[in-house]
Enzyme design. Structure first.
Site, PDB file in Angstrom:
ATOM      1  N   HIS A   1      48.866  73.271  27.962  1.00  0.00           N
ATOM      2  CA  HIS A   1      49.951  72.382  27.581  1.00  0.00           C
ATOM      3  C   HIS A   1      50.676  71.790  28.780  1.00  0.00           C
ATOM      4  O   HIS A   1      51.613  71.029  28.608  1.00  0.00           O
ATOM      5  CB  HIS A   1      50.962  73.151  26.718  1.00  0.00           C
ATOM      6  CG  HIS A   1      50.455  73.480  25.362  1.00  0.00           C
ATOM      7  ND1 HIS A   1      49.881  74.695  25.047  1.00  0.00           N
ATOM      8  CD2 HIS A   1      50.408  72.756  24.217  1.00  0.00           C
ATOM      9  CE1 HIS A   1      49.536  74.706  23.788  1.00  0.00           C
ATOM     10  NE2 HIS A   1      49.836  73.525  23.259  1.00  0.00           N
TER      11      HIS A   1
ATOM     12  N   SER B   1      51.862  82.703  15.104  1.00  0.00           N
ATOM     13  CA  SER B   1      52.925  82.000  15.837  1.00  0.00           C
ATOM     14  C   SER B   1      54.245  81.884  15.090  1.00  0.00           C
ATOM     15  O   SER B   1      55.259  81.555  15.703  1.00  0.00           O
ATOM     16  CB  SER B   1      52.438  80.607  16.227  1.00  0.00           C
ATOM     17  OG  SER B   1      51.342  80.751  17.105  1.00  0.00           O
TER      18      SER B   1
ATOM     19  N   CYS C   1      52.937  76.734  22.197  1.00  0.00           N
ATOM     20  CA  CYS C   1      52.210  77.169  23.383  1.00  0.00           C
ATOM     21  C   CYS C   1      52.264  78.684  23.506  1.00  0.00           C
ATOM     22  O   CYS C   1      53.333  79.301  23.523  1.00  0.00           O
ATOM     23  CB  CYS C   1      52.824  76.537  24.630  1.00  0.00           C
ATOM     24  SG  CYS C   1      52.106  77.217  26.147  1.00  0.00           S
TER      25      CYS C   1
END
Lengths: 374, 603
Positions: free
Chosen positions: B360, B317, B373
C-alpha cells in the site's frame, strides 16, 4: 285343620314378629338406595318376596309344630328331590345350576330351602333318639347321611358357600347335642382329608383363587381382592354417622360389588355409618337371642333343636356374610338373611322365624295335639 | 333339659363374643380408620383431568405474533364405554385414516388390562374430521375429544434460530420444576428455553365423577366432592426483533451459510438475528420424530446452530478496530505517523504478508483502515505487544458471552495467560502480529462483532445486548421492561475514537475504500470489511470449504448512529464484495421501514 285358640294369639311372639317387620323395612330401604341407580328392580322384587315371606311366616306359625314333626321326612325328601331336579333342569346363573324357573315368574333356589329341612330332620333324629350322650361316630351315621346328601348335591351345582352354610348349621346342631371326643377327632381327620383331596383334585381355579385371595386380598386388587377392598372402603368411608340415604359414592357409583345381594351390608354401613350398621347387628343379635331363649323354654327336644337350628342358621349367615364384607372372612357368596336381595333366602329366613314363632306360641300348651289338630 | 339350658348359656356367650368381634371390626373400619377410607372413596370416584395452560406468545417489537398457540383436537376412545367396537372402527377408520386391525388390537389389549386409560385414535385432527365426529357423537359412545394447545408459527421458519424449538421434557428438567408433568413440552433452545419460566403457564385441573367402570357420570351425583382450578396461561414475551427486518436479513442470506446481526447502538436491542441455514420449528410441535431429528443433527450444514451467537469465526480485518483503539489510546501511534507497506512485514526471521501483494506504500491509521492494510497493523501490534492488545479485546467484550439469554459461545480472546493455560506454552511475538488482523487464535461470534461496532458508534459504551423488550402476563400486567445496560465503558478518549469512526466512514465512502459496496445515496454508512482466512495461503482455492469467510460490520447513519449491522458469509470470499452490499442493502431497508412506520403513525 288349624283350630284357633285365644291363648295362641295371646302367646304370639309379638316381639320377634315386630323385629322381623322392622328388619324387613330397613332391608327394603337399603335395597331402595342400592338399586336406585339401576331402576329399582331388585327393590321391587324383594318387596314382593318379603310379602310372600311374611304370609308364609304367619301361616307356618299357626301350624302346630308337632304336625310338622310328623311330616318331617316327607318335607326333607321333597327338598332333596328338588336338589336332584335342579341338577338336571336347573337354570344356570354365573356358573352354578342352582335355580328353578317357575313359569318364568320367579326363580327358586332349593338349596336355601333345604337348610330348613336339614334342621327339621336333625331335630327329629335327636327327638326319637334317647340313648347315648355323648354320641359316638356310629350313633351319628344316620344324621351324617342326612347332612351329606344335600351338601354333596349342593356342591355339585356347584355352590360352595351354601354347602358350607348347611354344614355349619347342621354341625352346630350335632355338636350342641354332644359328640364323643374321639369321634370329633375322627370327623375332623375325615374333613381335613376331604379338604386336602378337594384342593388338589376337585376345586375349580376360581374357588382356589377365592381362598388364596382371602389369605392375602392385596395380592389381587383388580380381580378377586377388588370386592373385599371396595367393600371395606365403602364401610370405612361411612364413618360414624354415614353418608346418608342414596349418598354413598361407593354404592351409587357401583364400586361395591354385588351390592344388592352379598354386599348389601356394605351399602348400609356406607350410608348409615357405624351407628346404622351396629343397630342392624344388634337387631340380628336380638333375633338370635330371642330364638335361643325360645329354645331354652322348649318342652321337647324337637322344638328345642328346631329353635336352636334356626338360630344357628341366622348366626352363621350373619357371621359369614358380615365377616366377609368387613374383610375378616373370605368372599364366599353367603347372603345376609332378609337383608340381601334374594327370594329364596328371604323366604327361608321367614319360614325359620315362622317355625320359632309357632313353637313359642305353644310353649304353654300341655298337649298340643289335642288343641291344634282338628 | 337342664343340661341343654347350660349349653344354651354357653352358646349365648359364644354368640356375644362373635358379635363383639364384628362390632369391633366395624368400629375399627368406620370410626378409627374412617377418614382414611373416606379419602380412598374420594380417590375412587374422582378423576382429575389436567387443563393444560397455553404457553405465552412470542411477539416481535411491534406486537406481531411470531409464536402463538392453536387449539388442537385429539380423538380418544375409552374402551369400556364403547358399545360396539367393530361399528366404531368401521365408522371412524375412513375419516380418520385408522388402521382398523391395529385399532382393534389397541382396544382389545386395553380391555384385557382392565385399563381405564383412553386409547388414542388420532392426534390433531382437522376441522372436517372434527365436524364429522361431533355430528355422530351420540351414536359413538366412548369416543372423547381432547383439546390441547400446540405451538404455531405464523411466519414459518423465520427467526427459528433464536426462537428455538420445544420438545418433550427431559428427566433433569422434570426434577428441577415440580410444575412440569411427564410428557409436557418445554423449550429446548432459544427464547423458548431461555424464557421458559415466563412462557410456561400454570396448569389447572377439573375433576369429574366416574363410576366403578371409569365412566364419567353425567348426572349430578357427588358434584359437591369436586374441585376445579383454572389454568393460568403463560406470559407473552415481546422481543426487540423487528420481524420485517429479520425477514429481509434472512432473505439476504438466502442459500448462503452465514449470519446477520442488527442491533440498536444506543440500547443494545437486537433488531434482527439471522442465521442460515435454519430449521422448521413446526417439525417440533408435537415432539419431533426420530428421522427428522437425526437428519437435522447429522446435517453437515448445521441447521440447529445459531451462527449469530454460537458460530465461532476468525474475525479477520473487522477486528482492526481493536488494535486501532488500543494503539491510539496507549499512545503508540498518532494519526500523523506513516508506515511504509511494501506488501509484507518482517519481524525477526519471519515475514508476514499484506493481503495486497504489491503493498500500500505509505499508510497512516486512516488509510490503513480504509484500505485495510495489514502491514500497518502488524507493526503497531508488535509495538504494543499482546498484553495491551488483549486488554482491549476483553474491553470490547471478546472472550466472554454477551449474556443475551439464548445459546451463546464466548470465543477466544488470546493472551499470554490463556496460551499458558490452554497449551502450556509461551507466547510468541508472531502470534501477537497475526492477532492484530483477527487471525491466529482469535475467534468471535457475529454478535460480539456487532456489539463492538455499536460500542464504537455510541462513543465507547459496550452494551449488554437484549432480545426481550417486555414481558407481560396474559391479562396485560407488565412483568419486565427492558432498559439499556452498559456492560463496560471502553477506556478511550473521544477524539481518538473519532479518528477510528472517521476512518470507518472512509472505508465505505472514500474512493479506494474496501467497503464501497455498502455506500448509500442519502445516508452515510460507516463500516469495516473483513476477509478471514480459513486455511492459510490457499485462499483462492476452487473448493468452497477453503474459501475465506466474508465479513462486513457497519453502523449508520454515521453522523448520529442508530443501528449496527454485521454480516458474515461463511466461505463467501471477499468481505467487501460479498458482505458489504448486503449490509448496505439492509440499512436501506431499515431506513424505509422506519419511514413507513412514521408515516403510519402520522396517519
Amino acid at each position: 285343620m288349624i283350630m284357633f285358640d285365644r291363648r295362641l294369639l295371646k302367646n304370639f311372639g309379638w316381639f320377634l314378629f315386630l323385629l322381623t317387620l322392622a328388619f324387613s323395612a330397613i332391608s327394603l330401604l337399603n335395597l331402595y338406595s342400592a338399586s336406585y341407580e339401576t331402576g329399582l328392580t331388585s327393590f321391587k322384587k324383594q318387596f314382593f318376596w318379603i310379602g310372600v315371606g311374611l304370609v308364609a311366616l304367619i301361616f307356618i306359625s299357626f301350624i302346630n309344630y308337632r304336625l310338622i314333626r310328623q311330616y318331617t321326612f316327607y318335607i326333607y325328601s321333597f327338598t332333596i328331590l328338588l336338589l336332584v331336579f335342579v341338577l338336571f333342569f336347573g337354570k344356570e346363573v354365573a356358573g352354578s345350576k342352582s335355580w328353578i324357573d317357575i313359569a318364568s315368574l320367579a326363580t327358586v333356589q332349593p338349596s336355601e330351602l333345604v337348610k330348613i329341612s336339614v334342621i327339621l330332620i336333625l331335630a327329629k333324629f335327636y327327638d326319637n333318639d334317647y340313648q347315648a350322650t355323648p354320641y359316638g361316630f356310629l350313633d351319628l351315621i344316620k344324621p351324617i347321611i342326612f347332612i351329606a346328601v344335600p351338601v354333596v348335591l349342593v356342591l355339585m351345582q356347584p355352590d360352595l358357600g351354601t354347602a358350607m352354610t348347611i354344614l355349619l348349621i347342621s354341625g352346630s346342631m350335632v355338636l350342641f347335642m354332644g359328640v364323643k371326643k374321639w369321634s370329633v377327632a375322627f370327623i375332623l381327620i375325615v374333613v381335613l382329608g376331604v379338604s386336602f383331596y378337594s384342593w388338589h383334585y376337585t376345586l375349580k381355579p376360581y374357588q382356589k383363587d377365592r381362598i388364596k385371595t382371602f389369605i392375602n386380598p392385596a395380592s389381587d386388587p383388580l380381580n378377586a381382592g377388588y370386592n373385599s377392598i371396595q367393600s371395606q372402603i365403602a364401610i370405612g368411608s361411612g364413618g360414624l354417622a354415614g353418608k346418608g340415604l342414596r349418598s354413598g359414592s361407593q354404592t351409587q357409583l357401583r364400586f361395591i360389588p354385588a351390592q344388592q345381594t352379598d354386599f348389601a351390608f356394605s351399602v348400609l354401613a356406607e350410608e348409615w355409618g357405624f351407628l346404622g350398621s351396629i343397630c342392624v347387628l344388634l337387631l340380628y343379635f336380638m333375633i338370635i337371642l330371642w330364638m335361643l331363649d325360645t329354645s331354652s323354654r322348649a318342652r321337647d327336644k324337637f322344638s328345642m333343636l328346631v329353635c336352636f337350628g334356626v338360630a344357628a342358621m341366622f348366626f352363621w349367615h350373619v357371621l359369614v356374610n358380615v365377616g366377609m364384607v368387613i374383610g375378616i372372612l373370605p368372599v364366599t357368596g353367603v347372603p345376609l338373611l332378609i337383608f340381601s336381595y334374594g327370594g329364596s333366602s328371604t323366604l327361608t329366613a321367614m319360614i325359620g322365624i315362622g317355625l320359632v314363632l309357632g313353637i313359642r306360641m305353644r310353649k304353654f300348651s300341655m298337649s298340643g295335639e289335642a288343641i291344634d289338630l282338628g | 333339659m337342664q343340661d341343654f339350658r347350660n349349653r344354651l348359656l354357653m352358646v349365648t356367650v359364644i354368640l356375644g363374643l362373635a358379635f363383639l368381634v364384628l362390632g369391633s371390626r366395624l368400629w375399627y373400619l368406620q370410626v378409627l380408620k374412617g377418614e382414611e377410607f373416606e379419602k380412598f372413596s374420594l380417590e375412587n370416584h374422582i378423576r382429575v383431568e389436567r387443563v393444560p395452560a397455553p404457553r405465552g406468545r412470542i411477539l416481535d417489537r411491534y406486537g406481531k405474533e411470531l409464536v402463538v398457540n392453536r387449539t388442537s383436537f385429539d380423538i380418544y376412545a375409552i374402551p369400556k364405554d364403547i358399545k360396539d367396537i367393530p361399528y366404531l372402527i368401521q365408522s371412524l377408520s375412513p375419516i380418520l385414516n385408522l388402521d382398523a386391525n391395529q385399532t382393534q388390537k389397541n382396544i382389545d389389549s386395553a380391555l384385557k388390562k382392565k385399563s381405564f386409560k383412553p386409547v388414542l385414535l388420532a392426534k390433531d385432527i382437522n376441522r372436517d374430521q372434527l365436524a364429522y365426529i361431533e355430528a355422530r357423537r351420540s351414536s359413538l359412545p366412548g369416543v372423547i375429544i381432547e383439546i390441547n394447545n400446540l405451538r404455531q408459527y405464523p411466519h414459518g421458519d423465520l427467526g427459528a434460530s433464536f426462537l428455538g424449538y420445544i420438545g418433550k421434557v427431559s428427566e433433569a428438567e422434570l426434577n428441577k420444576n415440580p410444575k412440569i408433568n411427564n410428557n409436557d413440552l418445554v423449550g429446548k433452545t432459544g427464547i423458548e428455553k431461555g424464557w421458559e419460566s415466563s412462557l410456561r403457564g400454570d396448569d389447572g385441573y377439573t375433576q369429574k365423577v366416574t363410576d366403578a367402570l371409569g365412566r364419567e357420570v353425567k348426572s349430578n351425583l357427588f358434584l359437591e366432592d369436586l374441585q376445579n382450578k383454572k389454568s393460568m396461561p403463560g406470559s407473552d414475551v415481546r422481543l426487540t426483533v423487528d420481524i420485517e427486518l429479520q425477514k429481509a436479513a434472512e432473505e439476504a442470506l438466502g442459500e448462503e451459510s452465514g449470519a446477520i446481526v442488527v442491533v440498536d447502538v444506543n440500547t443494545g436491542e437486537v433488531l434482527a438475528l439471522a442465521s442460515r441455514p435454519s430449521f422448521n420449528p413446526a417439525d417440533f410441535i408435537k415432539g419431533i420424530d426420530a428421522k427428522t431429528w437425526s437428519n437435522l443433527v447429522n446435517d453437515k450444514s448445521s441447521p440447529l446452530l445459531n451462527r449469530a451467537t454460537q458460530g465461532l469465526y476468525a474475525p479477520g480485518s473487522v477486528f482492526k478496530m481493536v488494535p486501532s483503539v488500543a494503539a491510539l489510546n496507549e499512545g503508540f501511534i498518532n494519526e500523523e505517523e506513516y508506515v511504509y507497506c511494501p506488501g509484507y512485514y518482517k519481524s525477526g526471521n519471519s515475514k508476514f504478508r499484506c493481503w495486497k501483494r504489491g503493498g500500500h506504500g505509505q499508510v497512516n491509521l486512516r488509510s490503513a483502515i480504509v484500505k485495510s492494510c495489514d502491514v500497518y497493523f502488524y507493526k503497531i501490534a508488535e509495538m504494543m505487544g499482546i498484553n495491551n492488545l488483549s486488554k482491549y479485546m476483553r474491553a470490547f467484550g471478546y472472550g466472554s458471552i454477551t449474556d443475551l439469554g439464548i445459546e451463546e459461545r464466548a470465543g477466544i480472546s488470546p493472551s499470554r495467560e490463556w496460551k499458558q493455560k490452554r497449551f502450556n506454552k509461551p507466547w510468541y511475538r508472531g502470534e501477537t502480529i497475526v492477532s492484530a488482523i483477527g487471525q491466529g487464535y482469535v475467534s468471535v461470534t457475529p454478535l460480539q462483532v456487532s456489539m463492538m461496532t455499536a460500542a464504537v458508534a455510541n462513543n465507547g459504551k459496550l452494551l449488554k445486548p437484549t432480545i426481550v423488550l417486555e414481558i407481560s402476563s396474559y391479562d396485560g400486567e407488565e412483568k419486565f421492561k427492558h432498559s439499556p445496560v452498559v456492560t463496560s465503558q471502553i477506556p478511550v478518549q473521544q477524539e481518538m475514537l473519532d479518528l477510528v469512526k472517521d476512518a470507518m466512514v472512509g472505508v465505505v465512502n472514500d474512493p479506494g475504500g474496501t467497503g464501497r459496496a455498502a455506500r448509500l445515496k442519502d445516508l452515510t454508512v460507516a463500516g469495516k470489511t473483513g476477509t478471514a482466512q480459513v486455511v492459510s495461503l490457499d485462499s483462492q482455492s476452487e473448493d468452497r470449504k477453503h474459501r475465506d469467510h466474508a465479513w462486513f460490520t457497519s453502523y449508520a447513519p454515521a453522523e448520529a448512529p442508530k443501528i449496527a449491522v454485521t454480516v458474515l458469509i461463511e466461505h463467501g470470499g471477499k468481505g467487501g464484495a460479498v458482505a458489504a452490499p448486503i449490509a448496505g442493502n439492509l440499512i436501506e431497508i431499515y431506513k424505509k421501514l422506519m419511514e413507513e412506520r412514521k408515516a403510519d403513525d402520522n396517519v
